[in-house]
Design a protein around this motif. Structure first.
Motif, mmCIF file in Angstrom:
data_model
loop_
_atom_site.group_PDB
_atom_site.id
_atom_site.type_symbol
_atom_site.label_atom_id
_atom_site.label_comp_id
_atom_site.label_asym_id
_atom_site.label_seq_id
_atom_site.Cartn_x
_atom_site.Cartn_y
_atom_site.Cartn_z
ATOM 1 N N LYS A 19 -8.201 1.480 -3.363
ATOM 2 C CA LYS A 19 -7.833 2.153 -2.183
ATOM 3 C C LYS A 19 -9.308 2.590 -1.629
ATOM 4 O O LYS A 19 -9.589 2.573 -0.553
ATOM 5 N N ASN B 188 -11.266 0.037 -0.150
ATOM 6 C CA ASN B 188 -10.350 -0.865 0.741
ATOM 7 C C ASN B 188 -10.615 -2.189 0.427
ATOM 8 O O ASN B 188 -10.878 -2.897 1.367
ATOM 9 N N THR C 282 0.705 -0.941 -0.127
ATOM 10 C CA THR C 282 0.029 -0.157 0.245
ATOM 11 C C THR C 282 0.870 1.269 -0.073
ATOM 12 O O THR C 282 0.382 2.451 -0.140
#
Length: 126
Positions: free
Chosen positions: A74, A77, A53
């Motif tokens: 992102k 999530n 990440t």
């Protein structure tokens, strides 16, 4: 409460594709590495892919290179594992996992992972 939940597994014929999803919730770390693992009956758990990440870099074990693709959304999530050209030897329970101790994936198979999903079964058979 931190939680990972895999989905997308199933029964598929050799040569076909599946996309696994890993929904991540409750993990408040700024950066971490996310791994995909699998465990076939009678075999040890195997690390097959990882995504960072921090910089989005990815790693794959040799047996899935060129067939599997790990990606991350992102905003949602979530992490995905696109699996193409599936083979009977890909049959296993697939898990996603998060390590808080590493931002990158260079040695992801050696890391300790603090968070694990419950797994999703992938069966490749004609």
């Amino acid at each position: 409460q931190s939680q990972l939940m895999e989905s997308g597994g199933g029964l598929v014929q050799p040569g076909r594709s599946l996309r696994l999803s890993c929904a991540i919730s409750g993990i408040t770390l700024d950066y971490y590495a996310i791994g995909w693992f699998r465990q076939a009956p009678g075999k040890e758990r195997e690390g097959i892919s990882c995504i960072s990440t921090m910089d989005g870099s990815t790693h794959y074990t040799d047996s899935v290179k060129g067939r599997f693709t790990i990606s991350r959304d992102k905003a949602k999530n979530a992490v995905y594992l696109q699996m193409n050209s599936l083979k009977p030897e890909d049959t296993a329970v697939y898990y996603c996992a998060v390590t808080s101790g590493h931002f990158y994936c260079s040695d992801y198979v050696t890391y300790e992972y603090q968070y694990w999903g419950q797994g999703t079964q992938v069966t490749v058979s004609s």
